[in-house]
Design a protein around this motif. Structure first.
Motif, PDB file in Angstrom:
ATOM      1  N   GLU A   1       0.888  -1.084   0.096  1.00  7.43           N
ATOM      2  CA  GLU A   1       0.273   0.064   0.092  1.00  7.43           C
ATOM      3  C   GLU A   1       0.805   1.261   0.008  1.00  7.43           C
ATOM      4  O   GLU A   1       1.729   1.213   0.655  1.00  7.43           O
ATOM      5  CB  GLU A   1      -1.020   0.019   1.167  1.00  7.43           C
ATOM      6  CG  GLU A   1      -1.956   1.040   1.198  1.00  7.43           C
ATOM      7  CD  GLU A   1      -3.391   0.583   1.780  1.00  7.43           C
ATOM      8  OE1 GLU A   1      -4.104   0.725   0.933  1.00  7.43           O
ATOM      9  OE2 GLU A   1      -3.045   0.091   2.846  1.00  7.43           O
ATOM     10  N   ILE A   2       0.480   2.279  -0.907  1.00  7.50           N
ATOM     11  CA  ILE A   2       1.116   3.509  -0.668  1.00  7.50           C
ATOM     12  C   ILE A   2       0.507   4.310   0.058  1.00  7.50           C
ATOM     13  O   ILE A   2      -0.938   4.529  -0.117  1.00  7.50           O
ATOM     14  CB  ILE A   2       1.192   3.955  -2.425  1.00  7.50           C
ATOM     15  CG1 ILE A   2       2.149   3.102  -3.203  1.00  7.50           C
ATOM     16  CG2 ILE A   2       1.872   5.546  -2.246  1.00  7.50           C
ATOM     17  CD1 ILE A   2       2.024   3.188  -4.729  1.00  7.50           C
ATOM     18  N   TYR A   3       0.706   5.152   0.850  1.00  7.17           N
ATOM     19  CA  TYR A   3       0.288   6.157   1.824  1.00  7.17           C
ATOM     20  C   TYR A   3       0.503   7.551   1.320  1.00  7.17           C
ATOM     21  O   TYR A   3       1.633   7.967   1.424  1.00  7.17           O
ATOM     22  CB  TYR A   3       0.665   5.911   3.377  1.00  7.17           C
ATOM     23  CG  TYR A   3       0.374   4.366   3.626  1.00  7.17           C
ATOM     24  CD1 TYR A   3      -0.965   4.226   4.128  1.00  7.17           C
ATOM     25  CD2 TYR A   3       1.308   3.446   3.492  1.00  7.17           C
ATOM     26  CE1 TYR A   3      -1.200   2.888   4.674  1.00  7.17           C
ATOM     27  CE2 TYR A   3       0.598   2.053   3.811  1.00  7.17           C
ATOM     28  CZ  TYR A   3      -0.429   1.903   4.439  1.00  7.17           C
ATOM     29  OH  TYR A   3      -1.048   0.640   4.922  1.00  7.17           O
ATOM     30  N   HIS A   4      -0.386   8.225   0.702  1.00 11.03           N
ATOM     31  CA  HIS A   4      -0.289   9.656   0.331  1.00 11.03           C
ATOM     32  C   HIS A   4      -0.761  10.543   1.327  1.00 11.03           C
ATOM     33  O   HIS A   4      -1.252  10.049   2.318  1.00 11.03           O
ATOM     34  CB  HIS A   4      -1.101   9.671  -0.738  1.00 11.03           C
ATOM     35  CG  HIS A   4      -0.773   8.952  -2.114  1.00 11.03           C
ATOM     36  ND1 HIS A   4       0.293   8.873  -2.932  1.00 11.03           N
ATOM     37  CD2 HIS A   4      -1.483   7.672  -2.594  1.00 11.03           C
ATOM     38  CE1 HIS A   4       0.311   8.232  -3.827  1.00 11.03           C
ATOM     39  NE2 HIS A   4      -0.763   7.439  -3.690  1.00 11.03           N
ATOM     40  N   ASP A   5      -0.545  11.790   0.901  1.00 13.82           N
ATOM     41  CA  ASP A   5      -0.968  12.920   2.108  1.00 13.82           C
ATOM     42  C   ASP A   5      -2.507  12.756   1.980  1.00 13.82           C
ATOM     43  O   ASP A   5      -3.202  12.116   1.139  1.00 13.82           O
ATOM     44  CB  ASP A   5      -0.711  14.376   1.495  1.00 13.82           C
ATOM     45  CG  ASP A   5       0.783  14.525   1.647  1.00 13.82           C
ATOM     46  OD1 ASP A   5       1.450  13.926   2.507  1.00 13.82           O
ATOM     47  OD2 ASP A   5       1.401  15.327   0.837  1.00 13.82           O
ATOM     48  N   ASN A   6      -3.146  13.579   3.084  1.00 16.91           N
ATOM     49  CA  ASN A   6      -4.594  13.603   3.236  1.00 16.91           C
ATOM     50  C   ASN A   6      -5.278  12.221   3.446  1.00 16.91           C
ATOM     51  O   ASN A   6      -6.458  11.938   3.153  1.00 16.91           O
ATOM     52  CB  ASN A   6      -5.242  14.313   2.206  1.00 16.91           C
ATOM     53  CG  ASN A   6      -4.672  15.619   2.166  1.00 16.91           C
ATOM     54  OD1 ASN A   6      -4.486  16.396   3.163  1.00 16.91           O
ATOM     55  ND2 ASN A   6      -4.469  16.068   0.988  1.00 16.91           N
ATOM     56  N   ARG A   7      -4.541  10.977   3.991  1.00 13.32           N
ATOM     57  CA  ARG A   7      -5.038   9.876   4.440  1.00 13.32           C
ATOM     58  C   ARG A   7      -5.774   9.055   3.054  1.00 13.32           C
ATOM     59  O   ARG A   7      -6.506   8.274   2.870  1.00 13.32           O
ATOM     60  CB  ARG A   7      -6.246  10.148   5.299  1.00 13.32           C
ATOM     61  CG  ARG A   7      -5.621  10.638   6.602  1.00 13.32           C
ATOM     62  CD  ARG A   7      -6.544  10.528   7.787  1.00 13.32           C
ATOM     63  NE  ARG A   7      -6.226  11.077   9.140  1.00 13.32           N
ATOM     64  CZ  ARG A   7      -6.415  11.002  10.107  1.00 13.32           C
ATOM     65  NH1 ARG A   7      -8.140  10.618  10.197  1.00 13.32           N
ATOM     66  NH2 ARG A   7      -6.231  11.347  11.249  1.00 13.32           N
ATOM     67  N   ARG A   8      -5.060   9.531   1.759  1.00 10.26           N
ATOM     68  CA  ARG A   8      -5.101   8.610   0.665  1.00 10.26           C
ATOM     69  C   ARG A   8      -4.394   7.615   0.382  1.00 10.26           C
ATOM     70  O   ARG A   8      -3.006   7.630   0.619  1.00 10.26           O
ATOM     71  CB  ARG A   8      -5.298   9.650  -0.593  1.00 10.26           C
ATOM     72  CG  ARG A   8      -6.177  10.582  -0.520  1.00 10.26           C
ATOM     73  CD  ARG A   8      -6.313  11.682  -1.837  1.00 10.26           C
ATOM     74  NE  ARG A   8      -4.706  12.393  -1.666  1.00 10.26           N
ATOM     75  CZ  ARG A   8      -3.936  12.074  -2.548  1.00 10.26           C
ATOM     76  NH1 ARG A   8      -4.085  11.200  -3.526  1.00 10.26           N
ATOM     77  NH2 ARG A   8      -2.797  12.623  -2.456  1.00 10.26           N
TER      78      ARG A   8
END
Length: 132
Positions: free
Chosen positions: A49-56
């Motif tokens: 899983e890739i974890y982006h900003d803003n909990r995306r």
């Protein structure tokens, strides 16, 4: 006693204490944001899983098919919803000696994942499938 046996014994004795120290949403966000984490189960690669900003997030079983989603905290659990499945997938996360340990709380006796090394696999998203 071998190093491996010592580590297993340490993990078994520490497991009850670790289970009580669930990560908060803030701790989870600080740990994961900006990273790609690979997860294993029973010595096998499970997914990444890739974890982006803003909990995306973007999840893949490492088959080239990636699902966009987002996560949120609910009653102390970290819950994910994805574009193909709006039903929340709720997990409890703890920090182990080698990284995250995740327990699927929708069915707690079925799935426990651990943060794993890449193991030569990459998270590759092939994009949308185009029909003929």
């Amino acid at each position: 006693m071998t190093l491996r046996a010592s580590l297993i014994a340490l993990l078994l004795t520490a497991a009850p204490a670790l289970a009580q120290d669930l990560m908060t949403a803030e701790q989870f966000d600080n740990y994961t944001r900006g990273k790609t984490l690979f997860y294993g189960q029973n010595g096998q690669t499970y997914g990444a899983e890739i974890y982006h900003d803003n909990r995306r997030v973007e999840w893949s079983f490492l088959d080239g098919d990636c699902k966009a989603g987002e996560w949120y905290e609910d009653a102390g659990l970290i819950c994910f919803v994805y574009e193909n499945n709006p039903n929340p997938q709720c997990w409890s996360f703890t920090r182990g000696a080698s990284g995250l340990i995740a327990r699927f709380e929708n069915r707690p006796n079925t799935t426990e994942l651990y943060e794993a090394e890449e193991g030569g696999e990459k998270m590759l998203c092939l994009g949308p499938k185009i029909g003929v």
